[in-house]
Design an enzyme around this catalytic site. Sequence first.
Site, PDB file in Angstrom:
ATOM      1  N   ASP A  68       0.841  -1.200   0.000  1.00  0.00           N
ATOM      2  CA  ASP A  68       0.000   0.000   0.000  1.00  0.00           C
ATOM      3  C   ASP A  68       0.876   1.250   0.000  1.00  0.00           C
ATOM      4  O   ASP A  68       2.104   1.157   0.150  1.00  0.00           O
ATOM      5  CB  ASP A  68      -0.988  -0.010   1.181  1.00  0.00           C
ATOM      6  CG  ASP A  68      -0.322  -0.295   2.526  1.00  0.00           C
ATOM      7  OD1 ASP A  68       0.929  -0.279   2.595  1.00  0.00           O
ATOM      8  OD2 ASP A  68      -1.046  -0.529   3.504  1.00  0.00           O
ATOM      9  N   ASN A 136      -7.804  -3.077  13.539  1.00  0.00           N
ATOM     10  CA  ASN A 136      -9.224  -3.320  13.225  1.00  0.00           C
ATOM     11  C   ASN A 136      -9.380  -4.462  12.220  1.00  0.00           C
ATOM     12  O   ASN A 136     -10.445  -4.647  11.638  1.00  0.00           O
ATOM     13  CB  ASN A 136      -9.866  -2.050  12.664  1.00  0.00           C
ATOM     14  CG  ASN A 136      -9.190  -1.596  11.375  1.00  0.00           C
ATOM     15  OD1 ASN A 136      -8.198  -2.191  10.937  1.00  0.00           O
ATOM     16  ND2 ASN A 136      -9.716  -0.558  10.763  1.00  0.00           N
ATOM     17  N   HIS A 138      -7.612  -4.763   9.394  1.00  0.00           N
ATOM     18  CA  HIS A 138      -7.338  -4.403   8.000  1.00  0.00           C
ATOM     19  C   HIS A 138      -6.112  -5.133   7.459  1.00  0.00           C
ATOM     20  O   HIS A 138      -5.229  -5.554   8.218  1.00  0.00           O
ATOM     21  CB  HIS A 138      -7.228  -2.884   7.808  1.00  0.00           C
ATOM     22  CG  HIS A 138      -5.995  -2.251   8.380  1.00  0.00           C
ATOM     23  ND1 HIS A 138      -5.937  -0.917   8.715  1.00  0.00           N
ATOM     24  CD2 HIS A 138      -4.770  -2.748   8.676  1.00  0.00           C
ATOM     25  CE1 HIS A 138      -4.736  -0.628   9.170  1.00  0.00           C
ATOM     26  NE2 HIS A 138      -4.005  -1.717   9.166  1.00  0.00           N
ATOM     27  N   GLU A 143      -9.796  -1.587   4.533  1.00  0.00           N
ATOM     28  CA  GLU A 143     -10.425  -1.402   5.841  1.00  0.00           C
ATOM     29  C   GLU A 143     -11.688  -2.251   5.934  1.00  0.00           C
ATOM     30  O   GLU A 143     -12.165  -2.758   4.919  1.00  0.00           O
ATOM     31  CB  GLU A 143     -10.759   0.083   6.019  1.00  0.00           C
ATOM     32  CG  GLU A 143      -9.545   0.996   5.985  1.00  0.00           C
ATOM     33  CD  GLU A 143      -8.535   0.699   7.089  1.00  0.00           C
ATOM     34  OE1 GLU A 143      -8.925   0.155   8.144  1.00  0.00           O
ATOM     35  OE2 GLU A 143      -7.346   1.003   6.893  1.00  0.00           O
TER      36      GLU A 143
HETATM   37  P1  PGA Z   1       1.894  -2.856  12.853  1.00  0.00           P
HETATM   38  O1  PGA Z   1       0.809  -2.476  11.728  1.00  0.00           O
HETATM   39  O2  PGA Z   1       2.760  -3.918  12.274  1.00  0.00           O
HETATM   40  O3  PGA Z   1       2.652  -1.584  13.095  1.00  0.00           O
HETATM   41  O4  PGA Z   1       1.125  -3.340  14.045  1.00  0.00           O
HETATM   42  C1  PGA Z   1      -0.006  -3.446  11.185  1.00  0.00           C
HETATM   43  C2  PGA Z   1      -1.061  -2.799  10.311  1.00  0.00           C
HETATM   44  O5  PGA Z   1      -1.686  -1.797  10.746  1.00  0.00           O
HETATM   45  O6  PGA Z   1      -1.311  -3.277   9.201  1.00  0.00           O
END
Ligand code: PGA
Length: 239
Positions: A68, A136, A138, A143
């Site tokens: 992304d 959440n 995602h 999302e």
């Molecule tokens: P993180 O992020 O590895 O910093 O926990 C994961 C994400 O939000 O996809």
Amino acid sequence: MIDLVAVEDEAALAAAAAGLVRTQIQAKPGSLLVVPTGSTPLGMFRALVAEAQSGAIDFGRCRFAVLDEYRGIGGDDRRSLQGWLRRELLAPLDIGPDRVIAFDALADAGMEAAGVERAIAAAGGIDLAILGLGPNGHLGFNEPGSPFDSRTRAIVLTPESIRSNAAYWGSEDAVPRAGFTLGLGTLHAARRLVLLVSGERKRDILARTLDGPVGPHLPATLLRLHPRATVLADRAALG
Ligand code: PGA
């Protein structure tokens, strides 16, 4: 069906994830790999760089695709996700831009998303997508509510992603409001999916990913519909 691999801690997670990448590249040196940004994969990145330096993995033929990106920022902006990946992984591995499929954050939205889909198809499809689990649920910027058959596209960040991304950039104001993401359908078409999950703060969302109802309300449940999906999680995340 998810193959759940439990490991002791963050260090073991990094080593196990790097091991999966090593196995993939030994089986197919020209693999196309998707890698995420975020804090969870950083240990794996360090392990991969060390393995490349010791000669345990030869990245000479493999290619990468970025999961992304934010929209509307320059490639040298400190928030650029491909810039993050370049610094942490691709430059130390000596992977040049010619071997990376990435979003041009300043390009026309529709054309750019379609171009990334075409580049992935032209490269023979994704062999291994390594993903992080959002607070959440995602995957990338897919999302909750993103359709399971969604393709690569431009998105508007939800207030929740702006909040969770603010942790990386200091404040919510510093988080760009729009982005690009590989779609859930695009990820589902990958030959193998691996989700990295670490830490107590992911415990509830991981439990729901593994055992709750499957559907777009929790994008990571897509893994349960994939024929070859692995969840690598440490003890703190598994509870
Ligand atoms: P993180 O992020 O590895 O910093 O926990 C994961 C994400 O939000 O996809």
